[in-house]
Design a protein around this motif. Structure first.
Motif, PDB file in Angstrom:
ATOM      1  N   UNK A 202       0.831  -1.200   0.000  1.00  0.00           N
ATOM      2  CA  UNK A 202       0.000   0.000   0.000  1.00  0.00           C
ATOM      3  C   UNK A 202       0.871   1.258   0.000  1.00  0.00           C
ATOM      4  N   UNK A 352      -8.335   1.346  -3.496  1.00  0.00           N
ATOM      5  CA  UNK A 352      -7.334   0.446  -2.913  1.00  0.00           C
ATOM      6  C   UNK A 352      -7.934  -0.886  -2.518  1.00  0.00           C
ATOM      7  N   UNK A 353      -9.250  -0.897  -2.327  1.00  0.00           N
ATOM      8  CA  UNK A 353      -9.923  -2.089  -1.807  1.00  0.00           C
ATOM      9  C   UNK A 353     -10.894  -2.656  -2.827  1.00  0.00           C
TER      10      UNK A 353
ATOM     11  N   UNK B 527      -7.616  -9.729   7.622  1.00  0.00           N
ATOM     12  CA  UNK B 527      -7.856  -8.335   7.983  1.00  0.00           C
ATOM     13  C   UNK B 527      -9.241  -7.897   7.554  1.00  0.00           C
ATOM     14  N   UNK B 551      -7.660  -3.629   7.091  1.00  0.00           N
ATOM     15  CA  UNK B 551      -7.336  -4.036   5.735  1.00  0.00           C
ATOM     16  C   UNK B 551      -6.559  -2.947   5.006  1.00  0.00           C
ATOM     17  N   UNK B 552      -5.514  -3.340   4.322  1.00  0.00           N
ATOM     18  CA  UNK B 552      -4.873  -2.362   3.449  1.00  0.00           C
ATOM     19  C   UNK B 552      -5.136  -2.814   2.019  1.00  0.00           C
ATOM     20  N   UNK B 553      -4.311  -2.373   1.139  1.00  0.00           N
ATOM     21  CA  UNK B 553      -4.523  -2.583  -0.291  1.00  0.00           C
ATOM     22  C   UNK B 553      -5.031  -3.993  -0.644  1.00  0.00           C
ATOM     23  N   UNK B 554      -6.084  -4.011  -1.407  1.00  0.00           N
ATOM     24  CA  UNK B 554      -6.638  -5.279  -1.837  1.00  0.00           C
ATOM     25  C   UNK B 554      -7.273  -5.069  -3.201  1.00  0.00           C
TER      26      UNK B 554
END
Lengths: 367, 602
Positions: A202, A352-353, B527, B551-554
């Motif tokens: 990230x 980002x998600x 997460x 949660x981070x980048x996914x």
């Protein structure tokens, strides 16, 4: 030449004669499926078309233009190239054949990273190739990969800045991904390759966006950045879920209501085409719900633009916002998405998600 | 074949051995030598009838086979009553032994006496059975019969010259063993004139035949068509079919004194048959009940839940089906916030639990979630009553009770002398109390410890094996309950108490244990959009805490061209994985997290 460790493309080792036969088959398929298609964009890719010898490449372009008529209709004709094979004769052949954009697979400038990926070029060769692209083509792009295990953010930043110094109009920065069946995934599963944790990914993602923004590149898709007027029109069309016809072994098409993929193995592909048979491998006709999901899956990747409600309604008969009203409402409260009368898009956080956003749309659990 | 043998021509015997000492191979040899099976048709290890048994190389259920063999011109009926061979199953061994007058104590001539050799031999000697030691694998180059004779004398007080030698693999010495069975083991006692009295030593469910009762005739005669009475269960059945296993079931018109065989009736379920019960005649003079048998006490308990809540009734049916041929399983419905409706199940031991779980999944095709195993605890309530609990969640508020008692077992551990130190430390770390140390020979020693059962049901056996390069063996006796300073370690996930994860542990180790559980959960729970605090608490006091970061980048980095269908399928697969998760409050928890308390990387 060997296959790169992260690559899950349909790839094979070839001899010269086989290449010749393959190009014939590809052109034959184009005659079967793309005659007088008059495309607006052309993308010659799927790995490394520049490993074709220059004369074969020239012939391919001439014939393809004869069949499809692209030279009179396409605004953008892109070729993918690897630094080690993008030499002067091939570059010339491409330019003369109507190619006006090059996408160079630089990946990294660091020898240790390139070695780990099993890439055969060096950082110097990559910079040379970028310079050549700049000389011969009005538009060119550099592909880079980040989140190499143990990658120090500063070294990534240095790579990125060095590439930007060549002034590409377009940059793709992909997080290293572990696709099923690749050497890298096998190494990782065997415990011999440690993937970076998602926090660092990230950080790299955000830092990349910031640096590129400073250089006036807009993040227009999850991993793609362009200076004004430099977006890749061909890929943009795919993200907008517009139609395309792909030819060649394993090539995908989205055309005439069907998503299809050609036979992957070149031998079987060629045999089919040479017998005058459509080399279709897999084919599905998405129903309205699936088509809607595809629109969202692709369109939400367009960070600023999002999904055009009108376009999706026209294509599927379903409104992307109304159809998932409860889910979107919940996700808007989470700060992941936003919409107005015309477009639905992710917020910076939601971008980002995106995988989580999409998963929440799939059937199977209460919102 | 259905000729009659007078008692003096009958021998009922079993083979007792440590696991892998060659019991099933020896049984196969007996079948061959006596002509019970055609050598060319035999499957290896005839007596292990279930796939799972053959796969795991262990015998889960006892079987019985009637063999006929001629010795010195006289034909004998030899009933081989098979016994299971793992540490969990002392109870089942005991059941089978009670149907016999003698036992072959089979010992691997290279490995020597092991913990279960001792335990089984003791069991047999306590029942006053004739024990004949047999050294197996004599063909191995490193067989060491002389040393093992020392061990026999030192540990079991058996005469060194009483031992026979054989190789079940090559067939050498087999005839001599059968001769010893006839010559050294007593014939069954009993009178054909007394009222019918038979012992139920096992029962099985057969898909086609229904319940098959294994019985050993003591007195009188059982005829086909007789109405019989089961004394303990107080039920009556018609003997629709009786017979012997030779080794396939062969119907007989009657069974008489000393014989072992089977009975088929219209018995509905295995629960209706009590192993150890006495069979007598329904009308006329009834025999008194035989002594000795008791109910198996489940010593390991866990929750079993269907992954899909809609499968609750299917799970119930599957458990019932298993209980049909494994009466030692106990189950009662229970419910949990996170896991929904399921069952609290009791097992004889950890291996039994694993086998049941595997059979459940294999035979019923159900996906199940299992919670961490626990032992039963006795809780001394303030009102003077005693409450037995089978899950930490059942422990009442501390103000309501004065004492908790936990099961303590006496463990016999046989190890090479050079690993004594490691094992001593292992036992001390697990709250063991050292009792004694006995030298079996110059290189091997038997250690005896009192250990809390809860400390050995997890991975003690694995630790013992790794600490002794695989040479250590163990066996434990029936537990007793002793008071201990125990507390309930509560686990909170995002401030919500998860009873499914709580554990009863010793006060001194609650902090260490809590930290280990939380660290495991931290790894197992994916997460979320929000940060998830994890806490371990005793009463209101937090003893350990961890966090799962938000949660981070996914987001998939690359997506165009041909990826679309595949990408959609990948997302659907991810979703499937999520659907299988359970919820604790608003936290989605994968199934294996419910076993987090087993974590011992402390």
């Amino acid at each position: 030449m060997s296959k790169c460790r992260y690559c899950d493309f349909n790839s094979y080792a070839w001899t010269g004669q086989e290449l010749d036969r393959y190009v014939r088959a590809l052109l034959r398929e184009a005659e079967l499926r793309a005659e007088a298609l008059h495309p607006q964009t052309v993308f010659i890719g799927g790995g490394t078309p520049t490993f074709l010898p220059a004369d074969l490449l020239a012939e391919l372009l001439v014939e393809l233009s004869r069949i499809t008529g692209f030279r009179s209709t396409a605004h953008e004709v892109t070729i993918e190239a690897n630094p080690e094979s993008f030499d002067e004769p091939r570059a010339q052949a491409a330019a003369q054949g109507g190619v006006n954009r090059v996408s160079l697979g630089v990946q990294s400038l660091r020898p240790e990273v390139l070695r780990a990926y099993d890439r055969v070029h060096s950082g110097e060769r990559a910079l040379e190739a970028l310079a050549r692209a700049r000389e011969l083509f009005t538009r060119f792009s550099a592909d880079l990969i980040f989140a190499f295990p143990g990658q120090d953010p500063a070294s990534w930043e240095a790579d990125l800045r060095a590439v930007l110094a060549s002034k590409p109009g377009h940059v793709s920065c992909y997080e290293l991904s572990y696709e099923p069946g690749t050497a890298l995934t096998r190494l990782r599963n065997a415990g011999r390759w440690k993937a970076e944790d998602s926090d660092l990914c990230e950080e790299l993602y955000l830092r990349t966006g910031k640096i590129l923004a400073e250089h006036v590149y807009e993040r227009y898709e999850t991993s793609n950045f362009a200076r004004p007027g430099e977006r890749c029109l061909h890929n943009l069309a795919a993200w907008r879920n517009l139609h395309y016809v792909g030819v060649g072994a394993g090539a995908a098409s989205w055309h005439g209501g069907a998503r299809r993929k050609n036979i992957e193995r070149p031998e079987a592909y060629q045999a089919a085409v040479e017998s005058g048979i459509d080399p279709v491998g897999e084919c599905e006709r998405p129903d309205a719900n699936t088509a809607l999901f595809d629109h969202l899956m692709m369109g939400l990747r367009l960070v600023g633009e999002g999904v055009s409600r009108a376009r999706v309604r026209a294509a599927t008969g379903l409104d992307p916002v109304d159809h998932f009203a409860n889910q979107w409402q919940a996700m808007r409260e989470d700060g992941w998405v936003e919409w107005d009368a015309h477009y639905l898009r992710t917020t910076a956080r939601g971008a980002l998600l995106l995988d989580s956003v999409l998963t929440r749309l799939l059937p199977g659990e209460p919102v | 074949m259905s000729r009659r043998f007078p008692p003096e021509r009958i021998r009922n015997f079993s083979i007792i051995a440590h696991i892998d000492h060659g019991k099933s191979t020896l049984a196969d040899r007996f079948l061959e030598v006596t002509g019970a099976v055609d050598t060319r048709k035999k499957q290896d290890q005839m007596l292990d009838s279930m796939d799972l048994e053959r796969e795991r190389g262990i015998t889960i259920k006892a079987a019985a086979v009637s063999l006929t063999h001629t010795i010195r011109g006289e034909e004998y009926l030899l009933n081989l009553i098979d016994t299971p061979g793992h540490v969990d199953f002392a109870y089942e061994v005991e059941k089978s032994l009670q149907a016999c007058e003698g036992a072959l104590l089979l010992i691997d001539a290279a490995q020597g006496i092991q913990a279960q050799t001792v335990a089984n031999a003791m069991l047999a000697m306590e029942q006053d059975m004739e024990v004949v030691p047999v050294f197996n694998k004599m063909d191995l180059p490193h067989a060491r019969p002389e040393e093992i004779k020392d061990e026999l004398e030192n540990t079991l007080l058996l005469e060194r010259d009483s031992a026979l030698a054989c190789s079940a693999k090559t067939g050498e010495g087999i005839d001599g063993i059968l001769e010893a069975v006839v010559d050294r083991m007593p014939a069954p006692e009993g009178s054909p004139d007394k009222p019918l009295r038979a012992l139920i030593f096992d029962a099985k469910y057969d898909e086609y035949r229904g319940i098959i009762v294994y019985l050993r005739m003591i007195d009188g005669t059982l005829k086909k068509g007789d109405w019989v009475h089961m004394v303990g269960a107080d039920t009556d059945y018609e003997a629709i079919e009786i017979g012997k296993f030779m080794p396939k079931p062969v119907p007989h018109e009657e069974l008489s004194v000393g014989e072992a065989g089977y009975l088929i009736s219209n018995i509905k379920q295995l629960e209706d048959v009590r192993v150890g019960d006495t069979i007598t005649i329904m009308r006329g003079e009834r025999a008194a009940a035989l002594e000795g048998y008791r109910e198996a006490q489940p010593m390991v308990w866990c929750g079993i839940y269907p992954t899909n809540s809609g499968d609750f009734e299917n799970l119930r049916s599957a458990l019932k089906a298993l209980k049909l041929n494994d009466s030692a399983i106990v189950f009662d419905p229970e419910s949990s916030d996170a896991l929904g409706f399921g069952f609290r199940c009791g097992f004889l031991g950890l291996l039994h639990m694993e086998i049941v779980q595997e059979r459940l999944e294999r035979e019923s095709g159900l996906d199940i979630v299992q919670t961490a195993p626990t032992v039963p605890y006795e809780v001394q309530m303030n009102d003077g009553s005693t409450l037995v609990i089978h899950s930490p969640g059942e422990l009442p508020d501390p103000t309501q009770w004065s004492e908790i008692r936990e099961p303590i077992v006496t463990v016999h551990i046989i190890v090479p002398t050079d690993s004594i130190g490691v094992i001593m430390k292992l036992c001390t770390d697990r709250r063991g109390i050292f009792l004694r140390q006995e030298h079996l020979s110059a290189t091997r020693v038997m250690l005896t410890w009192d250990m809390p059962l809860s400390e050995i049901i997890y991975d003690f056996y694995d630790k013992l094996k790794s600490g002794t390069k695989g040479y250590g063996t163990m066996n434990f006796e029936e537990p007793r309950f002793d008071a201990a300073n125990l507390v309930k370690l509560r686990i909170l996930v995002n401030s919500k108490e998860a009873d499914e994860l709580s554990v009863i542990c010793h006060n001194d180790s609650c902090q260490r244990r809590g930290r280990a559980v939380l660290q495991k959960l931290q790894k197992e729970i994916p997460r979320h959009q929000f940060q998830i605090p994890l806490q371990a608490a005793v009463g209101g006091k937090i003893v350990a805490r961890e966090n799962i970061r938000a949660l981070s980048k996914n987001v998939t980095a690359k997506c165009y061209g041909g990826d679309i269908t595949r990408k959609r399928k990948l997302l659907e697969k991810q979703k499937e994985g999520k659907k299988r998760m359970k919820s604790i409050g608003n936290v989605e928890v994968p199934q294996k997290a419910f076993l987090a308390v087993l974590s011992t990387d402390e």
